[in-house]
Every structure is written in C-alpha cells, then in structure tokens.
Design a protein around this motif. Structure first.
Motif, short mmCIF file in Angstrom:
data_model
loop_
_atom_site.label_atom_id
_atom_site.label_comp_id
_atom_site.label_asym_id
_atom_site.label_seq_id
_atom_site.Cartn_x
_atom_site.Cartn_y
_atom_site.Cartn_z
N LEU A 32 0.84 -1.20 0.00
CA LEU A 32 0.00 0.00 0.00
C LEU A 32 0.88 1.25 0.00
O LEU A 32 2.05 1.20 0.36
CB LEU A 32 -0.91 0.01 1.23
CG LEU A 32 -1.93 -1.13 1.34
CD1 LEU A 32 -2.65 -1.07 2.68
CD2 LEU A 32 -2.94 -1.07 0.19
N GLN A 33 0.29 2.38 -0.38
CA GLN A 33 1.04 3.63 -0.42
C GLN A 33 1.46 4.08 0.98
O GLN A 33 2.42 4.84 1.13
CB GLN A 33 0.18 4.72 -1.08
CG GLN A 33 0.02 4.50 -2.58
CD GLN A 33 -1.01 5.41 -3.20
OE1 GLN A 33 -1.74 6.10 -2.51
NE2 GLN A 33 -1.09 5.40 -4.52
N SER A 34 0.79 3.59 2.00
CA SER A 34 1.12 3.95 3.39
C SER A 34 2.41 3.28 3.86
O SER A 34 2.92 3.59 4.92
CB SER A 34 -0.02 3.52 4.31
OG SER A 34 -0.16 2.10 4.28
N SER A 37 1.27 -3.37 4.07
CA SER A 37 0.83 -4.28 3.01
C SER A 37 -0.51 -4.89 3.41
O SER A 37 -0.91 -4.87 4.57
CB SER A 37 1.86 -5.38 2.76
OG SER A 37 1.94 -6.23 3.88
N THR A 38 -1.19 -5.43 2.41
CA THR A 38 -2.47 -6.08 2.65
C THR A 38 -2.57 -7.29 1.74
O THR A 38 -1.66 -7.54 0.94
CB THR A 38 -3.64 -5.10 2.39
OG1 THR A 38 -4.86 -5.72 2.80
CG2 THR A 38 -3.75 -4.74 0.90
N GLY A 218 2.92 1.00 -5.10
CA GLY A 218 2.14 1.15 -3.87
C GLY A 218 0.72 1.54 -4.25
O GLY A 218 0.51 2.49 -5.00
N TRP A 219 -0.24 0.83 -3.72
CA TRP A 219 -1.64 1.06 -4.07
C TRP A 219 -2.39 1.78 -2.95
O TRP A 219 -2.11 1.58 -1.78
CB TRP A 219 -2.34 -0.27 -4.33
CG TRP A 219 -1.84 -0.97 -5.55
CD1 TRP A 219 -0.78 -1.83 -5.64
CD2 TRP A 219 -2.37 -0.87 -6.87
NE1 TRP A 219 -0.62 -2.26 -6.93
CE2 TRP A 219 -1.58 -1.70 -7.71
CE3 TRP A 219 -3.45 -0.17 -7.43
CZ2 TRP A 219 -1.83 -1.82 -9.07
CZ3 TRP A 219 -3.69 -0.31 -8.79
CH2 TRP A 219 -2.88 -1.12 -9.61
N SER A 220 -3.36 2.59 -3.35
CA SER A 220 -4.34 3.05 -2.36
C SER A 220 -5.34 1.92 -2.19
O SER A 220 -5.49 1.07 -3.08
CB SER A 220 -5.06 4.31 -2.85
OG SER A 220 -5.90 3.99 -3.96
N LYS A 221 -6.05 1.92 -1.06
CA LYS A 221 -7.04 0.85 -0.84
C LYS A 221 -8.14 0.91 -1.90
O LYS A 221 -8.62 -0.12 -2.38
CB LYS A 221 -7.63 0.95 0.56
CG LYS A 221 -6.65 0.52 1.63
CD LYS A 221 -7.30 0.32 2.98
CE LYS A 221 -6.29 -0.28 3.95
NZ LYS A 221 -6.86 -0.50 5.29
N LYS A 222 -8.50 2.11 -2.31
CA LYS A 222 -9.56 2.28 -3.31
C LYS A 222 -9.07 1.77 -4.67
O LYS A 222 -9.78 1.04 -5.38
CB LYS A 222 -9.94 3.76 -3.41
CG LYS A 222 -11.15 4.02 -4.30
CD LYS A 222 -11.50 5.51 -4.28
CE LYS A 222 -12.68 5.79 -5.20
NZ LYS A 222 -13.00 7.23 -5.24
N GLY A 223 -7.84 2.13 -5.04
CA GLY A 223 -7.28 1.68 -6.32
C GLY A 223 -7.14 0.15 -6.37
O GLY A 223 -7.44 -0.46 -7.40
#
Length: 228
Positions: A32-34, A37-38, A218-223
C-alpha cells in the motif's frame, strides 16, 4: 464503485451440471502507499480441466471472485453463484483447494457439499523444508504421508528432530510437522476420486500479481479494490 463479483452475465449450467465442482483459492500480498501491506484474495470456481497440449490444461467454465478483507461477503458471493448457475442437487462433492489458510478452510462452512483439500504445492514445500538437511528422509516421509500412515509420519518427524543440531532448523521442522498435522485430512483427500489438483499459484500470478505486486508499486485501498 468497484465492479461487484456478480456484475457480469451469469451462465446457465443447470442442465449440464457435473457431479463434481472445484473451487480453488489463494491470496496476493500487495504493497500500500502507506508503506504497509495487505492481501488481495482470489477464489475461482470451475468444472475440471481439459488437456490443451503436452503438460498444459485449461480449466472448464471458470469464474473468478476477488475481495479485500471481507471473508463472509466473498464466500457468500461464491455460494450465491453456485446456487444460481448450477443444479446443486446433481452435485455430489465440491473440492475446495488451497494452502491451509484459515479464511480458505472457512469456505467449507459456506459452500454446500464442499470438502477441503490441501494443494500439493504447499505439501511439497513443507516436506522439503523439514528434510532440507536430511535428503534421505524425504522419500520415506513423502511415501508415509501419501499412504496415510499417520503414526509413521510423526515418528519419522521425531527422529529428524532428534538428529538435528540447529535450534532454528528444529523450529522449521516443528513448523512443518504442525502444518501437516493441521492439514492431515485435506492432504489425504488429494487421493479422492475425481480430484484434479490445484493451480491457484499460477492463477494468482496471472490474475492478480501481474498487475498488483510483481513490480514495485504502492496502491491506495480504493485503487486496489477497483483493480482486483
């Protein structure tokens, strides 16, 4: 809004419902961008496989489902799909394959007539982990597991541990032993009539990892929700 799992047109397989259905499940670890990871989960339903060329097969009438986090909603989507598409009275068994993760095993509570099967890839991985320093033990351990000789399997594990000096290596062997014990019934079902194996690793790679995690992104949760 992300595309829901039931958005695309449903096939009608009521008349041609086979006696065995297959569900395979796995997950991809995504950054994730933060900086955290998820996991992105994937489940797919199919009716078995047909040969394409030497050593290559195609899954018949496969259908993919994905989710982040919400296990209940994911399995409910899969259960609803089965009810709408197939005549479940004609189905004798649904083989649900995966790597032993609790969210995958939980699927058996939602899917009627389902039996959990541990995929062969992960069994092989843990056998290699336990015998990496003791090659000669690999063949008998594999044979005992395949033949369902539970006592012989865990007696051999004790011998391997006893003959291992490194504490970190002993821990790896105990981890492998626990994994095999926890998945014993799922391992024995690999021999079940009509079971065709599990190709979830490859499907995660092609369907999710190619876009989500194989390159440093890095992904946003929405993306992530939209893309998966």
């Amino acid at each position: 809004e992300p595309i829901p799992n039931d958005a695309t047109e449903l096939p009608n397989r009521k008349e041609e419902t086979p006696s065995i259905l297959y569900i395979e499940a796995d997950e991809d670890h995504v950054a994730l961008q933060s900086g955290k990871s998820t996991i992105s989960k994937i489940v797919y339903v199919h009716e078995g496989r047909k040969p394409l060329s030497k050593g290559r097969y195609q899954l018949m009438n496969k259908r993919y489902f994905t989710a982040q986090g919400d296990n209940e909603a994911l399995w409910l989507d899969v259960a609803n799909y089965l009810d709408q598409v197939y005549d479940m009275d004609k189905v004798q068994v649904v083989y649900l394959s995966g790597d032993g993760a609790s969210w995958i095993k939980e699927g058996t509570k939602w899917i009627v007539k389902s039996k959990y099967v541990l995929d062969r890839f992960h069994l092989s991985k843990y056998i290699k982990l336990a015998t990496a320093h003791m090659d000669y033990a690999r063949e008998p351990l594999t044979k005992y597991i395949r033949k369902g000789m539970k006592k012989a399997v865990f007696d051999l594990f004790k011998i391997i541990i006893k003959n291992t000096e490194s504490e970190s290596k002993k821990k790896s062997i105990r981890d492998a032993m626990t994994y095999i014990r926890n998945n014993w019934d799922g391992i024995q079902r690999q021999k079940a009539k009509g079971y065709v194996g599990c190709s979830a690793e490859g499907h995660v790679s092609h369907v999710l990892s190619d876009r989500l995690s194989s390159r440093p992104m890095g992904w946003s949760k929405k993306g992530l929700l939209h893309m998966s």
